[in-house]
Design an enzyme around this catalytic site. Sequence first.
Site, short mmCIF file in Angstrom:
data_model
loop_
_atom_site.label_atom_id
_atom_site.label_comp_id
_atom_site.label_asym_id
_atom_site.label_seq_id
_atom_site.Cartn_x
_atom_site.Cartn_y
_atom_site.Cartn_z
N GLY A 83 0.78 -1.23 0.00
CA GLY A 83 0.00 0.00 0.00
C GLY A 83 0.82 1.28 0.00
O GLY A 83 0.35 2.31 0.49
N SER A 84 2.01 1.26 -0.61
CA SER A 84 2.79 2.51 -0.64
C SER A 84 2.11 3.55 -1.53
O SER A 84 2.17 4.75 -1.25
CB SER A 84 4.23 2.27 -1.06
OG SER A 84 4.33 1.96 -2.42
N ASN A 85 1.43 3.10 -2.60
CA ASN A 85 0.67 4.06 -3.42
C ASN A 85 -0.53 4.60 -2.65
O ASN A 85 -0.87 5.78 -2.77
CB ASN A 85 0.22 3.40 -4.73
CG ASN A 85 1.31 3.44 -5.78
OD1 ASN A 85 1.63 4.50 -6.32
ND2 ASN A 85 1.92 2.29 -6.03
N HIS A 125 0.15 1.13 -13.16
CA HIS A 125 0.91 -0.05 -13.59
C HIS A 125 2.39 0.33 -13.63
O HIS A 125 2.74 1.39 -14.14
CB HIS A 125 0.43 -0.48 -14.97
CG HIS A 125 1.04 -1.76 -15.43
ND1 HIS A 125 0.65 -2.98 -14.95
CD2 HIS A 125 2.06 -2.00 -16.29
CE1 HIS A 125 1.38 -3.93 -15.51
NE2 HIS A 125 2.25 -3.37 -16.33
N ILE A 162 -11.48 -6.81 -11.62
CA ILE A 162 -12.64 -6.01 -11.21
C ILE A 162 -13.86 -6.54 -11.98
O ILE A 162 -13.83 -6.61 -13.21
CB ILE A 162 -12.41 -4.52 -11.55
CG1 ILE A 162 -11.16 -4.00 -10.82
CG2 ILE A 162 -13.62 -3.68 -11.19
CD1 ILE A 162 -11.21 -4.13 -9.32
C1 GRF Z 1 2.80 -0.90 -7.75
O1 GRF Z 1 4.01 -1.14 -8.39
C2 GRF Z 1 1.70 -0.68 -8.75
O2 GRF Z 1 2.14 -0.11 -9.94
C3 GRF Z 1 1.21 -2.06 -9.02
O3 GRF Z 1 1.29 -2.73 -7.79
C4 GRF Z 1 2.31 -2.12 -6.99
C5 GRF Z 1 1.66 -1.77 -5.67
O4 GRF Z 1 2.63 -1.32 -4.75
N1 GRF Z 1 -0.10 -2.07 -9.62
P1 GRF Z 1 2.14 -0.70 -3.36
O5 GRF Z 1 1.31 -1.77 -2.67
O6 GRF Z 1 1.34 0.52 -3.66
O7 GRF Z 1 3.41 -0.40 -2.62
#
Ligand code: GRF
Length: 211
Positions: free
Chosen positions: A11-13, A108, A92
Amino acid sequence: MHLAVFASGGGSNFQAILDAVAAGSLQATVALCVSNKASAGALVRAEEHGVPCFVLDPRAFEDPASYEAVLLSALAEHGVTHIALAGYLRRIPSGLVAAFRWRILNIHPALLPAYGGPGMYGRHVHRAVLAARDAFSGATVHFVDEEYDTGPIVLQDTVPVLPGDDAEALAARVLRLEHRLYPAALQLLSEGRIRPLGRRVLIDSTPLPTP
Ligand code: GRF
């Protein structure tokens, strides 16, 4: 924009989205975190930020229609208007794509349309980029349609592939880019400034009213 973030992993994003909201650079309310895995790190981050969590494993449902119905009702219950997929490793359901048409984004970790599609996730992507000896990789934010990684592209940017890179080093460089790119794309969505035109995406200079 009342956003649900779908995440299966660390979940870093998701964290970057929460940080951008806190900093005021992303005008959104993070209304819900959805995960298929009870152990997802994203859920810990959600709890720390007081974001409601909803965990459901599609495999626990007898048929896809009941899974979709439960998901749709949870989104309605939390007033969700838009969805951000952030490392969500389940397909989804098509009814959800239709219900939120052009209101779901995905990120992505490569330059789509290269290195996308079924099986192209996580380290698989970065290993393929390294095996091809590409000079650049990058990240792509795109609208979600019924297929994997095929929806119209909203934003994309590159990072260099450096001598000596392994998949971990490249993944870390791409992730740092993702953390800037995704909140920026979501802000465009929040302002109603992006809309698909065939395979392309128009970015309006004048914000449209949000749905
Ligand atoms: C990211 O590299 C994103 O592009 C892909 O999955 C990964 C998720 O990373 N769809 P995080 O869990 O957000 O760290």
